[in-house]
Design an enzyme around this catalytic site. Structure first.
Site, short mmCIF file in Angstrom:
data_model
loop_
_atom_site.label_atom_id
_atom_site.label_comp_id
_atom_site.label_asym_id
_atom_site.label_seq_id
_atom_site.Cartn_x
_atom_site.Cartn_y
_atom_site.Cartn_z
N ARG A 1 -11.70 8.30 -2.06
CA ARG A 1 -12.02 9.71 -1.81
C ARG A 1 -13.54 9.92 -1.69
NH1 ARG A 1 -9.64 13.66 -6.17
NH2 ARG A 1 -7.92 12.19 -5.93
N LYS B 1 -10.97 -0.96 -1.82
CA LYS B 1 -10.79 -1.76 -0.60
C LYS B 1 -11.99 -1.50 0.32
CE LYS B 1 -5.87 -0.77 -1.05
NZ LYS B 1 -4.67 -0.09 -0.52
N ASP C 1 0.87 -1.17 0.00
CA ASP C 1 0.00 0.00 0.00
C ASP C 1 0.91 1.23 0.00
OD1 ASP C 1 -2.34 1.63 0.47
OD2 ASP C 1 -1.67 1.78 2.55
N LEU C 2 0.36 2.40 -0.31
CA LEU C 2 1.19 3.61 -0.39
C LEU C 2 1.06 4.49 0.86
CD1 LEU C 2 2.94 5.66 -2.06
CD2 LEU C 2 0.78 6.58 -2.91
N ASP C 3 -0.14 5.10 1.01
CA ASP C 3 -0.35 6.08 2.09
C ASP C 3 -0.23 5.40 3.46
OD1 ASP C 3 -0.96 8.21 0.27
OD2 ASP C 3 -2.98 7.40 0.04
N LYS D 1 -8.94 5.25 6.60
CA LYS D 1 -7.71 4.78 5.92
C LYS D 1 -8.05 3.69 4.90
CE LYS D 1 -4.31 6.01 9.41
NZ LYS D 1 -3.44 5.53 10.48
N GLY D 2 -7.49 3.81 3.72
CA GLY D 2 -7.73 2.81 2.68
C GLY D 2 -9.02 3.01 1.92
N VAL D 3 -9.86 3.93 2.39
CA VAL D 3 -11.18 4.15 1.78
C VAL D 3 -11.05 5.22 0.68
CG1 VAL D 3 -13.54 4.93 2.28
CG2 VAL D 3 -12.29 3.53 3.96
N THR E 1 1.70 10.14 4.00
CA THR E 1 0.61 10.89 3.38
C THR E 1 -0.74 10.62 4.05
OG1 THR E 1 0.94 9.19 1.71
CG2 THR E 1 1.44 11.44 1.06
N SER F 1 -2.77 0.78 -4.37
CA SER F 1 -3.22 1.94 -3.61
C SER F 1 -4.64 2.36 -3.98
CB SER F 1 -2.27 3.12 -3.87
OG SER F 1 -2.78 4.30 -3.31
N ALA F 2 -5.38 2.87 -2.99
CA ALA F 2 -6.73 3.39 -3.22
C ALA F 2 -6.69 4.83 -3.71
CB ALA F 2 -7.54 3.32 -1.93
N SER F 3 -5.49 5.38 -3.84
CA SER F 3 -5.37 6.81 -4.17
C SER F 3 -5.24 7.05 -5.66
CB SER F 3 -4.14 7.38 -3.48
OG SER F 3 -3.86 8.68 -3.96
N LYS F 4 -5.95 8.10 -6.13
CA LYS F 4 -5.79 8.51 -7.53
C LYS F 4 -4.51 9.32 -7.69
CE LYS F 4 -10.52 8.35 -9.05
NZ LYS F 4 -11.78 9.05 -9.22
N ASN F 5 -3.90 9.69 -6.58
CA ASN F 5 -2.66 10.47 -6.61
C ASN F 5 -1.41 9.60 -6.45
OD1 ASN F 5 -3.87 13.18 -6.68
ND2 ASN F 5 -4.66 12.64 -4.67
N GLU G 1 0.02 -3.39 4.62
CA GLU G 1 -1.09 -2.43 4.72
C GLU G 1 -1.13 -1.73 6.07
OE1 GLU G 1 -3.67 -0.79 3.82
OE2 GLU G 1 -4.00 -1.44 1.78
N ASP G 2 -1.58 -0.47 6.07
CA ASP G 2 -1.77 0.24 7.34
C ASP G 2 -3.26 0.47 7.64
OD1 ASP G 2 -2.25 2.21 5.36
OD2 ASP G 2 -1.89 3.78 6.85
C1 BG6 Z 1 -5.94 5.82 0.44
C2 BG6 Z 1 -5.91 6.58 1.74
O1 BG6 Z 1 -4.67 5.33 0.17
O2 BG6 Z 1 -6.34 6.67 -0.64
C3 BG6 Z 1 -7.23 7.31 1.98
O3 BG6 Z 1 -5.66 5.68 2.80
C4 BG6 Z 1 -7.57 8.18 0.78
O4 BG6 Z 1 -7.13 8.09 3.15
C5 BG6 Z 1 -7.62 7.30 -0.47
O5 BG6 Z 1 -8.83 8.83 0.95
C6 BG6 Z 1 -7.95 8.10 -1.73
O6 BG6 Z 1 -6.88 8.97 -2.03
P1 BG6 Z 1 -6.92 10.12 -3.13
O7 BG6 Z 1 -5.48 10.57 -3.18
O8 BG6 Z 1 -7.38 9.51 -4.40
O9 BG6 Z 1 -7.85 11.15 -2.63
MG MG Z 2 -2.68 3.18 3.60
#
Ligand code: BG6
Ligand code: MG
Length: 212
Positions: free
Chosen positions: A48, A144, A8-10, A44-46, A16, A113-117, A168-169
């Site tokens: 946006r 997730k 996982d990333l964040d 966390k992991g959820v 982050t 990662s669940a993040s678009k960033n 994972e965190d």
């Molecule tokens: C997950 C984080 O990795 O990404 C969440 O744990 C975050 O806190 C989710 O909301 C979505 O991230 P982003 O960067 O797409 O807003």
């Molecule tokens: Mg995480």
């Protein structure tokens, strides 16, 4: 037999998770809701969108679809302002050694990662080249705790779920790994992260001698 590691990333590679918390807290304050550390743990992991849905429920606040979209954009802009300041020094303890050891042992690494960033952050900390596969929120349809993020990463690497360990965190992420048939190692407190086979404080504590 374990052949690959999925990270996982964040909150696993860089701090982050804390930036997400600051940005959500600022938005929640506008809804007159004080976002607690415990609330943040549950986010966390959820994704946006799902995070904002939960915060609005906690705040008992109704907003228009237009406002919803706008608030997502504003939260992300605040988050990216913090990411902009990041560099290779912002890796969590032990991450560089972990990556170097995996490379030395020729163990493939994937990001889930669940993040678009995710790619933006990996570029900032200088780690984008370390991964043989990267899966972020833009490549999957179910976030997730659904296992899709990790099963997609395993497929891209060319391995089955039982050949991968996930780091994972978040509870959502641990559940995603387990329901995808993978082993899960938690970064964080056992009380927050039930179900993982091992709890460590950071990737530096992982002992590659235990790889199998
Ligand atoms: C997950 C984080 O990795 O990404 C969440 O744990 C975050 O806190 C989710 O909301 C979505 O991230 P982003 O960067 O797409 O807003
Ligand atoms: Mg995480």
């Amino acid at each position: 037999m374990i052949k690959a590691l999925i990270l996982d990333l964040d909150g696993v590679i860089c701090d982050t998770a804390h930036f997400h918390y600051i940005a959500w807290k600022r938005l929640a304050a506008e809804y007159e809701y004080e976002l607690s550390e415990a609330d943040n743990e549950a986010l966390k992991g959820v994704s946006r969108v799902d995070s904002l849905i939960r915060i609005l429920q906690w705040a008992k606040k109704d907003i228009s679809p237009e406002q919803f979209e706008q608030d997502l954009l504003r939260k992300n802009a605040w988050y990216l302002d913090m990411v902009e300041e990041m560099g290779p020094n912002d890796l969590l303890p032990g991450v560089s050694t972990f990556v170097e050891t995996a490379q030395k042992l020729q163990i493939p690494l994937a990001l889930g990662s669940a993040s678009k960033n995710a790619r933006t952050v990996l570029n900032k900390v200088g780690l984008i080249q370390a991964f043989q596969a990267i899966v972020d929120a833009s490549q999957i349809s179910r976030g997730k705790p659904d296992p899709e993020t990790f099963t997609t990463a395993a497929k891209l690497l060319g391995f089955g779920p039982n050949e991968c360990i996930v780091f994972e965190d978040s509870l959502a992420g641990i559940q995603a790994a387990l329901s995808g048939g993978m082993r899960a190692i938690a970064i964080g407190k056992p009380s927050d992260l039930l179900g993982a086979e091992l709890h460590i404080n950071n990737l530096g504590e992982y002992n590659f001698a235990d790889f199998q």
